[in-house]
Scaffold this active site. Structure first.
Site, mmCIF file in Angstrom:
data_model
loop_
_atom_site.group_PDB
_atom_site.id
_atom_site.type_symbol
_atom_site.label_atom_id
_atom_site.label_comp_id
_atom_site.label_asym_id
_atom_site.label_seq_id
_atom_site.Cartn_x
_atom_site.Cartn_y
_atom_site.Cartn_z
ATOM 1 N N GLU A 104 -15.150 -3.017 1.348
ATOM 2 C CA GLU A 104 -13.905 -3.363 2.057
ATOM 3 C C GLU A 104 -14.022 -2.959 3.517
ATOM 4 O O GLU A 104 -14.269 -3.766 4.377
ATOM 5 C CB GLU A 104 -12.697 -2.695 1.402
ATOM 6 C CG GLU A 104 -12.342 -3.321 0.076
ATOM 7 C CD GLU A 104 -10.876 -3.197 -0.252
ATOM 8 O OE1 GLU A 104 -10.014 -3.572 0.560
ATOM 9 O OE2 GLU A 104 -10.584 -2.715 -1.372
ATOM 10 N N GLU B 124 -8.308 8.218 -2.544
ATOM 11 C CA GLU B 124 -7.420 7.052 -2.585
ATOM 12 C C GLU B 124 -6.298 7.241 -3.610
ATOM 13 O O GLU B 124 -5.172 6.818 -3.392
ATOM 14 C CB GLU B 124 -8.258 5.823 -2.970
ATOM 15 C CG GLU B 124 -7.466 4.542 -3.116
ATOM 16 C CD GLU B 124 -8.374 3.332 -3.309
ATOM 17 O OE1 GLU B 124 -9.491 3.503 -3.827
ATOM 18 O OE2 GLU B 124 -7.965 2.226 -2.931
HETATM 19 C C1 BGC Z 1 -7.184 -0.924 0.070
HETATM 20 C C2 BGC Z 1 -5.915 -0.202 0.319
HETATM 21 C C3 BGC Z 1 -4.977 -1.255 0.822
HETATM 22 C C4 BGC Z 1 -4.709 -2.095 -0.381
HETATM 23 C C5 BGC Z 1 -3.626 -3.076 -0.249
HETATM 24 C C6 BGC Z 1 -6.941 -1.789 -1.097
HETATM 25 O O1 BGC Z 1 -8.042 -2.418 -1.593
HETATM 26 O O2 BGC Z 1 -8.259 -0.073 -0.084
HETATM 27 O O3 BGC Z 1 -5.948 0.998 0.879
HETATM 28 O O4 BGC Z 1 -3.891 -0.853 1.503
HETATM 29 O O5 BGC Z 1 -5.901 -2.669 -0.847
HETATM 30 O O6 BGC Z 1 -3.556 -3.822 -1.322
#
Ligand code: BGC
Length: 929
Positions: A504, A775
């Site tokens: 990501e 997270e």
């Molecule tokens: C991210 C998050 C983000 C979220 C929103 C994730 O995959 O890592 O931190 O805000 O998606 O859906």
């Protein structure tokens, strides 16, 4: 005058210059010729010391007053700007003088002289007057240099290779040019950018110490160029230069392995401008005369790592003696250059170095190195092998339950370095166009010893000065602060990212919104966010929708989610509060309005209950995620953030004097709140979602009428107690929960949340060995197993948003909203949580603010530093009768004024200086000592 007299006069003049300089250094005023305890220092232009790529038409200048006296305020300043470093007094060299301006402004003072031109170098200095009738000596001279302000300043051409294999994941092209400089060089500056990321060399030396340049912006609209002073790398005679390009963000992989987001072909734009001592200029530009070849970097990618084959190195390729006879020609490209902008934010640089803590074999037989810190950067090795041997390095954040190397949570990101040795000499290597998120390194293909002599991990992140420090008597809370700071370091890589390890690494707006205020307490993030917010405006849709990620690499429907897109209003406001920066509000005002306008368009009767929302992302879900009792209605959240964004727009409108807007949006806000109450709150103040986040948002954003607030706060407390004093909020409720508790007199409950060590809580990961913020509240579950690898980053900063409360409430350092940027400071520490001490420091634009308290046997001590040219209101908690400062009754200290009692607190005003308060504390709250 004969020669002797002339010489004597010269000697005299020299002597007086030396004496003057000495007097200035010593703090003597050249105007009064009496010693004053007042100096001016830390001159910055657009947040930078001596920047050389300024493109602001009227750059802003800031300085700090240095004095040990108390109660010092600036009453006037004088700036002078000239074209000559040595003489800022001669009329012919002066570009602009402000004259003596009666003002206390010492930050963000606009240059007010004639229009500045491309490449212009301006030297400047300041002197100030204070409220004690003193005048400082002139400051040391600093400078700023303008960048290339017009597209026509670029005579260089974009160049590309013509290789078929020039595709994402392919080898890195190396561009080269040899040239002759036929005079002595006075100064030389390189203006450079790329489609992709670049590393430049001149005569065999690396240019600058930045990484991943030109950085990540919304490239098609805004492409940064960097400027380097390369005078020392060049010489009269034969010279050569070379630039290697990598895929970077331009065409490298991003979300869902999407590639070529900005284009398919790498390209270089290079303009080296040399000024000779005879005043003549020569420009070496990227053009048809350059040559290109592939070299040792066989592929590079942020997600996947790098493949480097040392056998393909071209020794001396950026030196003049190298022969490039077999190299290929390049093609030029007439791409317009009107998207070029100077680099404004901090570039990525190499920071901390970590040596191996231990090297061990896992149960599965892997050879693994533990660096002791989850960090973002890369490993440098210094190893010896045989020609053709291949070493592979794999990177992981954690080991699994059994102690094996765990990479499932990286999803498709390989984070793998492959290196092929060219001979049996000892080689030092580090990657180029990639970064890894890791604590553990798996080494394959190398059998020799591994230790601190041949391995080191380096952290790479945007070069933001660390401005904040926070610590307490509780080591777990200190580790939490450490984790928050490392979450920030690891995720501030040119843009604020969500995670730095899996596939990501994007600028998720919700995460940035949640963490932004905390970020301002840890590091100087003014330039970082100012740049990113410009990309937000650039990528914002025409209808005002703000994409989920900035720069936007997702599709056109991935936009407009509550709590995510609201970064458009929240981040500018936070930057304004932390740095008193009105310009960022000005810069973002239309974007803020457009975002609120978007919601208006999509609301019916002032109710925004449509669209896709992420809601209170990753709240505590018990065993069943979507059905969790802590699930907050997403539309309720949307309505609350609609109000908040509108509120911030009103505040920004007031600052900028947009009274029509203020009136219009005040009415809108009234209706938004009315709709919220009608839809989501019973007449007695019960929310339709009885969750912590629901009450937190309603209270934090003032959604409830005054008469329902106390009871709502009590409901919040009861909810917390129902969860045995655990937090259940996700990304959206977490930043505010402790603030709301403190605001309504429940700081003791806020401390309960902070001090909880079992899941879900902030200290649960700390107890489980975390060195960054996770997270999820339970990235590693209590039984040692992992959360779903699809979404389980161990370096995500959102929950680190508690840092803001730690600085603002535990240590009690705050700025007055009405006079932000810590010009008017509030020092209001709130002890609790069985802490016997806490201290925080913050280097503001005015200087250091400090609040350090300790409780010893009922005696409360508070040490405060208030920087010059600011004032502070101090609130001492839980006071009894006598308070001393510096050993004497505060009522007798002339620098302390407006002393009054407010409840159990004593309130007073102080000016700049250092203060030491002591008193006996009245016991209050269940957690007080
Ligand atoms: C991210 C998050 C983000 C979220 C929103 C994730 O995959 O890592 O931190 O805000 O998606 O859906």
């Amino acid at each position: 005058m004969n020669y002797i007299t002339k010489k004597g006069a010269l000697q005299k003049a020299c002597l007086s210059i030396v004496i003057l300089f000495f007097l200035q250094l010593k703090g003597f005023s050249q105007v009064q010729n009496v010693p004053v305890n007042l100096r001016v220092d830390n001159l910055i232009c657009e947040y930078k010391i001596n920047p050389i790529s300024v493109d602001a038409a009227n750059p802003r200048l800031s300085w700090k007053l240095i004095t040990t006296d108390r109660n010092i305020e600036q009453t006037a300043y004088e700036i002078r700007v000239g074209s000559n470093a040595v003489s800022l007094t001669k009329a012919k060299d002066i570009i602009w003088t402000s004259g003596k301006v009666l003002s206390d402004q010492s930050v963000h003072v606009y240059y007010g002289g004639p229009t500045l031109t491309s490449r212009q170098k301006c030297y400047w200095q300041v002197r100030v007057w204070n409220n004690k009738n003193q005048v400082s000596p002139w400051s040391m001279v600093n400078f700023w240099k303008m960048g290339l302000l017009k597209p026509t300043d670029w005579t260089a051409k974009w160049i590309q290779n013509t290789y078929q294999s020039d595709t994402t994941g392919g080898p890195s092209p190396m561009f080269r040019k040899a040239f002759i400089l036929d005079h002595k060089i006075r100064a030389a500056h390189l203006y450079i950018t790329a489609h992709g990321v670049f590393e430049a060399q001149i005569n065999g030396k690396r240019v600058g110490n930045d990484y991943f340049t030109p950085g990540w912006t919304s490239y098609n609209k805004r492409l940064q160029y960097q400027v380097y002073d390369v005078t020392s790398l060049l010489k009269k005679g034969d010279n050569a230069t070379g630039v290697t390009l990598g895929d970077g963000w331009y065409r490298g992989y991003t979300y869902n392995r999407r590639k070529d987001v900005y284009g398919k072909k790498l390209a270089l734009l290079y303009q080296l401008e040399v000024v000779y001592t005879n005043g003549k200029r020569q420009i070496i530009s990227s053009d048809k005369s350059w040559r290109v070849a592939y070299g040792p970097i066989r592929s590079s990618s942020f997600f996947d790592g790098e493949v480097y084959d040392a056998r393909k190195e071209k020794a001396g390729w950026s030196e003049p003696t190298y022969r490039n006879l077999t190299w290929d020609t390049v093609k030029t490209d007439e791409t317009i250059k009107d998207n070029l902008i100077a680099t404004s934010g901090p570039t990525v640089k190499k920071h901390e170095k970590f040596l191996p803590l231990k090297v061990f074999n896992t149960p599965e037989g892997d050879r693994v190195v533990d660096f002791g810190q989850n960090l973002v950067g890369w490993v440098q090795f210094k190893l010896k092998a045989k020609a053709g041997d291949t070493i592979k390095l794999f990177h992981a954040e954690v080991l699994d339950q059994k102690g094996n190397f765990y990479t499932k949570n990286l999803r498709t990101a390989k984070q793998e370095i492959t290196y092929v040795f060219k001979d049996d000499s000892t080689t030092t290597f580090e990657p180029h166009f990639t970064f890894q998120g890791f604590r553990f390194l798996k080494v394959v293909g190398y059998k020799g010893p591994l230790d601190s002599t041949n391995l080191a991990a380096y952290a790479l992140y945007s070069d933001m000065a660390q401005t904040g420090k926070f610590s307490t008597s509780n080591p777990l809370v200190n580790q939490l602060q450490h984790n928050i700071q490392w979450g920030q370091k690891g995720n501030f890589i040119d843009v604020p990212t969500d995670c730095p390890q899996r596939d990501e690494r994007m600028g998720w707006t919700g995460d940035a919104q949640a963490f932004c205020r905390t970020a301002t307490f840890n590091m100087d993030v003014a330039g970082f966010f100012t740049k990113w917010l410009k990309d937000l405006s650039a990528d914002q849709h025409k209808d005002g929708a703000v994409p989920y990620v900035i720069p936007n690499v997702l599709d056109s429907v991935s936009a407009a989610a509550s709590g995510w897109s609201d970064v458009a209003t929240i981040a500018p406001w936070n930057i304004y509060l932390a740095y008193g920066d009105k310009q960022v509000l000005q810069q973002q005002y239309e974007s803020m309005k457009a975002w609120v306008g978007y919601i208006q368009q999509h609301s019916r009767n002032y109710l925004w209950d449509t669209g896709n929302h992420f809601g209170d992302w990753l709240f505590y879900a018990g065993t069943n995620y979507e059905d969790g009792a802590a699930l907050t209605d997403k539309n309720l959240i949307a309505q609350a953030f609609y109000a908040y964004s509108t509120q911030l727009l009103i505040k920004a409108g007031k600052v900028l004097g947009r009274s029509d807007d203020v009136q219009k949006y005040t009415l809108l806000l009234y209706n938004i709140k009315k709709a919220f109450l009608a839809e989501y709150v019973t007449p007695n103040g019960r929310m339709i979602s009885g969750t912590q986040t629901s009450y937190v948002l309603a209270l934090n954003f003032d959604m409830l009428p005054e008469n329902l607030r106390e009871s709502a706060a009590k409901r919040l407390v009861h909810n917390i107690e129902d969860y045995d004093e655990h937090i259940t909020t996700g990304f959206l409720g977490t930043p505010y929960i402790c603030h709301v508790l403190s605001r309504f007199g429940h700081t003791d409950i806020a401390y309960d949340l902070l001090m909880k060590e079992s899941y879900p809580s902030w200290l649960y990961p700390v107890k489980n060995g975390a060195t960054t913020i996770w997270e999820r509240w339970d990235g590693i579950k209590p039984d040692g197993s992992f959360e779903d690898p699809e979404m389980n980053s161990f370096n995500h900063y959102a929950y680190g948003a508690i840092g803001d409360w730690m600085y603002r409430v535990i240590a009690g350092i705050n700025t007055d909203e009405g006079d932000p940027g810590f010009h008017s400071i509030l020092i209001a520490p709130r002890p609790g949580g069985k802490l016997s001490s806490a201290q925080a420091e913050l280097e503001t634009l005015y200087g250091k603010v400090k609040s350090a308290w300790s409780i010893d046997n009922g005696t409360f001590t508070l040490d405060v530093i208030v920087p010059p040219n600011t004032t502070a209101t101090v609130l001492l908690p839980s006071v009894t009768d006598q308070i001393t400062e510096g050993g004497v009754d505060i009522n007798t200290v002339k620098d302390i004024t407006d002393i009054k009692k407010t409840g159990h607190d004593a309130q007073m005003s102080i000016g700049s200086g250092t203060y030491h308060f002591v008193y006996t504390m009245k016991t209050y709250g269940k957690h007080n000592n």
